[in-house]
Design a protein around this motif. Structure first.
Motif, PDB file in Angstrom:
ATOM      1  N   ALA A  47      19.013   1.117  67.987  1.00 24.37           N
ATOM      2  CA  ALA A  47      17.646   1.436  68.405  1.00 24.37           C
ATOM      3  C   ALA A  47      16.792   1.900  67.239  1.00 24.37           C
ATOM      4  O   ALA A  47      15.563   1.863  67.314  1.00 24.37           O
ATOM      5  CB  ALA A  47      17.665   2.503  69.493  1.00 24.37           C
ATOM      6  N   GLU A  51      13.264  -2.177  66.975  1.00 28.84           N
ATOM      7  CA  GLU A  51      13.177  -3.392  67.775  1.00 28.84           C
ATOM      8  C   GLU A  51      13.664  -3.116  69.191  1.00 28.84           C
ATOM      9  O   GLU A  51      14.735  -2.557  69.398  1.00 28.84           O
ATOM     10  CB  GLU A  51      14.019  -4.508  67.154  1.00 28.84           C
ATOM     11  N   VAL A  52      12.894  -3.481  70.184  1.00 26.92           N
ATOM     12  CA  VAL A  52      13.302  -3.349  71.585  1.00 26.92           C
ATOM     13  C   VAL A  52      13.589  -4.737  72.140  1.00 26.92           C
ATOM     14  O   VAL A  52      12.742  -5.631  72.088  1.00 26.92           O
ATOM     15  CB  VAL A  52      12.210  -2.647  72.428  1.00 26.92           C
ATOM     16  N   LYS A  53      14.779  -4.913  72.637  1.00 28.55           N
ATOM     17  CA  LYS A  53      15.183  -6.200  73.185  1.00 28.55           C
ATOM     18  C   LYS A  53      15.108  -6.141  74.708  1.00 28.55           C
ATOM     19  O   LYS A  53      15.587  -5.187  75.315  1.00 28.55           O
ATOM     20  CB  LYS A  53      16.615  -6.530  72.754  1.00 28.55           C
ATOM     21  N   GLU A  54      14.525  -7.156  75.305  1.00 35.99           N
ATOM     22  CA  GLU A  54      14.440  -7.210  76.767  1.00 35.99           C
ATOM     23  C   GLU A  54      15.520  -8.135  77.311  1.00 35.99           C
ATOM     24  O   GLU A  54      15.633  -9.291  76.888  1.00 35.99           O
ATOM     25  CB  GLU A  54      13.066  -7.707  77.217  1.00 35.99           C
ATOM     26  N   GLU A  75      13.310   5.074  80.212  1.00 30.49           N
ATOM     27  CA  GLU A  75      12.683   5.187  78.884  1.00 30.49           C
ATOM     28  C   GLU A  75      13.638   5.809  77.869  1.00 30.49           C
ATOM     29  O   GLU A  75      13.691   5.379  76.706  1.00 30.49           O
ATOM     30  CB  GLU A  75      11.406   6.016  78.994  1.00 30.49           C
ATOM     31  N   THR A  78      16.274   3.256  76.872  1.00 29.60           N
ATOM     32  CA  THR A  78      15.712   2.304  75.903  1.00 29.60           C
ATOM     33  C   THR A  78      15.597   2.939  74.524  1.00 29.60           C
ATOM     34  O   THR A  78      15.900   2.311  73.501  1.00 29.60           O
ATOM     35  CB  THR A  78      14.329   1.821  76.380  1.00 29.60           C
ATOM     36  N   GLU A  79      15.174   4.199  74.485  1.00 26.27           N
ATOM     37  CA  GLU A  79      15.078   4.914  73.206  1.00 26.27           C
ATOM     38  C   GLU A  79      16.436   4.976  72.512  1.00 26.27           C
ATOM     39  O   GLU A  79      16.534   4.824  71.284  1.00 26.27           O
ATOM     40  CB  GLU A  79      14.561   6.334  73.472  1.00 26.27           C
ATOM     41  N   GLY A  82      17.709   0.672  72.381  1.00 32.15           N
ATOM     42  CA  GLY A  82      16.872  -0.432  71.944  1.00 32.15           C
ATOM     43  C   GLY A  82      16.824  -1.559  72.946  1.00 32.15           C
ATOM     44  O   GLY A  82      16.419  -2.678  72.611  1.00 32.15           O
ATOM     45  N   VAL A  83      17.234  -1.284  74.193  1.00 31.34           N
ATOM     46  CA  VAL A  83      17.249  -2.308  75.239  1.00 31.34           C
ATOM     47  C   VAL A  83      16.411  -1.847  76.423  1.00 31.34           C
ATOM     48  O   VAL A  83      16.495  -0.692  76.850  1.00 31.34           O
ATOM     49  CB  VAL A  83      18.695  -2.582  75.729  1.00 31.34           C
ATOM     50  N   LYS A  84      15.569  -2.749  76.921  1.00 32.11           N
ATOM     51  CA  LYS A  84      14.914  -2.505  78.198  1.00 32.11           C
ATOM     52  C   LYS A  84      15.250  -3.681  79.113  1.00 32.11           C
ATOM     53  O   LYS A  84      15.609  -4.774  78.644  1.00 32.11           O
ATOM     54  CB  LYS A  84      13.404  -2.345  78.037  1.00 32.11           C
TER      55      LYS A  84
END
Length: 524
Positions: A47, A51-54, A75, A78-79, A82-84
């Motif tokens: 993370a 970069e945040v990966k969906e 949230e 994700t923090e 790095g994944v949402k």
């Protein structure tokens, strides 16, 4: 891909592994043997690059209360990872099978009803291969590996909500979850009736009769469509639900052949014939109808889960209702039996359509860590809870407040968790739910080895069991709604005969073969 192991070699290997782990000393109640050492560090590093990966997630449960990846828990995950997630919740129980048939699968699938089907190398990545390749420090204990390993030698998921009896007993505050049956009754009406004691099933039935007599426009007992059978089955000493297996004297048999089953059916039929329950209760497709009856003052008793009194009281207070509910004891009979054969609830699969298997397995690795499990189950530390030195979380909210739980995304992202952590979330001193769960824990016996009797996808046994279960689902309603006890008994006997003619004994013989092979994976 690794070569498939022979069946004998696999069973021997798993037996040795299970024997070793179960004889080893368990860690403290705060830790879980499936915990991933270093998961926070590994996931945090992914993370840190910003970069945040969906990833797309399909939740195979049309009733699921959380439908979007939002709120403080999501949230924070994700923090950390790095994944949402882009979430889709099933519209019905046929959607995932259709997706499987068409090959139109998302990155991740979370399911409880299709675990066997998704545990297939054509559909899903084996966790063991992804762990070896991308997350070698993701440590899953050997008990869970053995439970989930398929005939091809791979395991494709690890169910949440599972704990061994040893793990549960080592933490007295791990008392179970909301997924247990309970009945709540109106306190004001009990008071008007002179507060008659309810210490047995007969006591409860007598009170229902008095309610019907004094309040003819009120339904004595309303039942959630998914929680009609469980509470009373346990009071009659039944060790398994309608479509399950039970063990007596080392032998496995099918649930409908339990000696106590007929008495249970006769009792439920008597409730209907006495006018204490509605016939249409067995046809409800909406799980909100029972809530509406209870909260509008149209029902005296409400059958749902152990949280039903606390939940109803929160809603009643919010709506300005002048009444409250109280739980019946979890054991209303000296015959009460609670046998836990569960291997957990639902599991997450990384599908072959997944665009980033590495990020996916590391995402699950974080959720499997101590930090991840606490975040998922309790909420954000400091904001939603603090840790009590006695060994449980001091929650700053009521876990029975469904609106707060859902709006903050607490619990429902338990794509990997365990029964101990989920049980700790249920411990709130002074609540009726906690009292009910403590009563249940005192009389619960764990037999997870029975849960290992699982039919394989597309097998003869799977087909046979599915047909028998469908027949029982249709025929049992005729027993519940029979016009006389004699008719109820005749309908029960007809259901048993139908099952026998459909090959029930062959299915039971197969189950016993599996049980004899699997039971030694668990050391008593």
């Amino acid at each position: 891909m690794k070569k498939k192991k022979g069946k004998k070699a696999l069973l021997l290997s798993l037996s040795i592994v299970m024997l070793t782990v179960l004889l080893s000393a368990c860690g403290s109640g705060n830790n879980n043997p499936g915990q991933s050492a270093g998961a926070e560090t590994e996931s945090q590093s992914s993370a840190d690059n910003g970069e945040v990966k969906e990833l797309s997630l399909f939740i195979d449960a049309s009733w699921y209360p959380v439908k979007e990846w939002k709120g403080p828990v999501a949230e924070k995950i994700t923090e950390k990872t790095g994944v949402k997630l882009k979430v889709t919740v099933a519209t019905d129980d046929k959607q995932l099978p259709l997706m499987i048939s068409s090959g139109d699968l998302p990155d991740l699938v979370f399911t409880y009803a299709n675990i066997d089907r998704m545990s297939d190398s054509k559909l899903s990545y084996p966790w063991n291969e992804l762990i070896e390749k991308y997350a070698p420090d993701f440590k899953i204990d050997d008990t869970r590996k053995a439970i989930h390993t398929m005939d091809d030698g791979n395991f494709y998921t690890v169910r949440n909500s599972f704990a061994t009896q040893e793990e549960m007993s080592k933490n007295k505050y791990a008392i179970g979850s909301d997924g247990n049956p309970g009945i709540a009754v109106r306190e004001d009406i009990l008071k008007e009736l002179g507060n008659p004691p309810i210490q047995s099933v007969d006591d409860f039935v007598k009170v229902l009769g008095r309610v019907k007599e004094k309040y003819p426009d009120m339904i004595p007992l309303i039942m959630d469509k998914d929680w009609i059978e469980q509470y009373f089955m346990q009071q009659f000493g039944l060790e398994a639900l309608i479509d399950g297996w039970y063990e007596r004297d080392g032998k496995i048999d099918y649930a409908i052949r339990q000696p106590e089953m007929l008495e249970y059916f006769k009792f439920m039929n008597s409730l209907y014939r006495s006018g204490y329950i509605l016939g249409e209760n067995y046809a409800y497709t909406n799980d909100q109808i029972d809530d509406q009856y209870a909260l509008s003052g149209k029902a005296f008793a409400h059958s749902h889960t152990v949280a039903v009194a606390d939940t109803d009281n929160i809603k009643a207070k919010s709506d300005g209702k002048p009444y409250t509910f109280k739980m019946l004891p979890s054991a209303l009979s000296e015959n009460t039996k609670i046998v836990s054969t569960g291997l957990g609830f639902a599991g997450t699969f990384i599908t072959k359509k997944n665009k980033d298997p590495e990020a996916s397995i590391k995402f699950l690795q974080y959720l499997a860590s101590d930090e991840g499990k606490k975040l998922t189950m309790f909420g954000v530390e400091g904001e939603h809870w603090t840790w009590n030195d006695k060994g449980y979380p001091d929650l700053k909210y009521s876990p029975s407040d469904a609106d707060f739980i859902n709006n903050n995304g607490i619990k429902w992202w338990y794509l990997y968790n365990d029964g101990v952590m989920e049980g700790l979330q249920g411990y709130v001193p002074g609540t009726q739910k906690t009292q009910a769960l403590m009563e249940r824990k005192a009389v619960t016996v764990y037999k997870p080895e029975i849960g290992l009797i699982q039919t394989q996808p597309d097998s003869e046994e799977k087909t046979m069991k599915t047909k028998i279960d469908e027949m029982i689902k249709n025929e049992k309603v005729k027993i519940y709604l029979a016009q006389s006890e004699e008719e109820a008994v005749a309908n029960y006997e007809a259901m048993i005969n139908n099952a026998e003619n459909m090959g029930l004994q062959r299915l039971v013989d197969w189950a016993n073969e599996v049980y004899q092979k699997k039971k030694d994976l668990f050391v008593k």
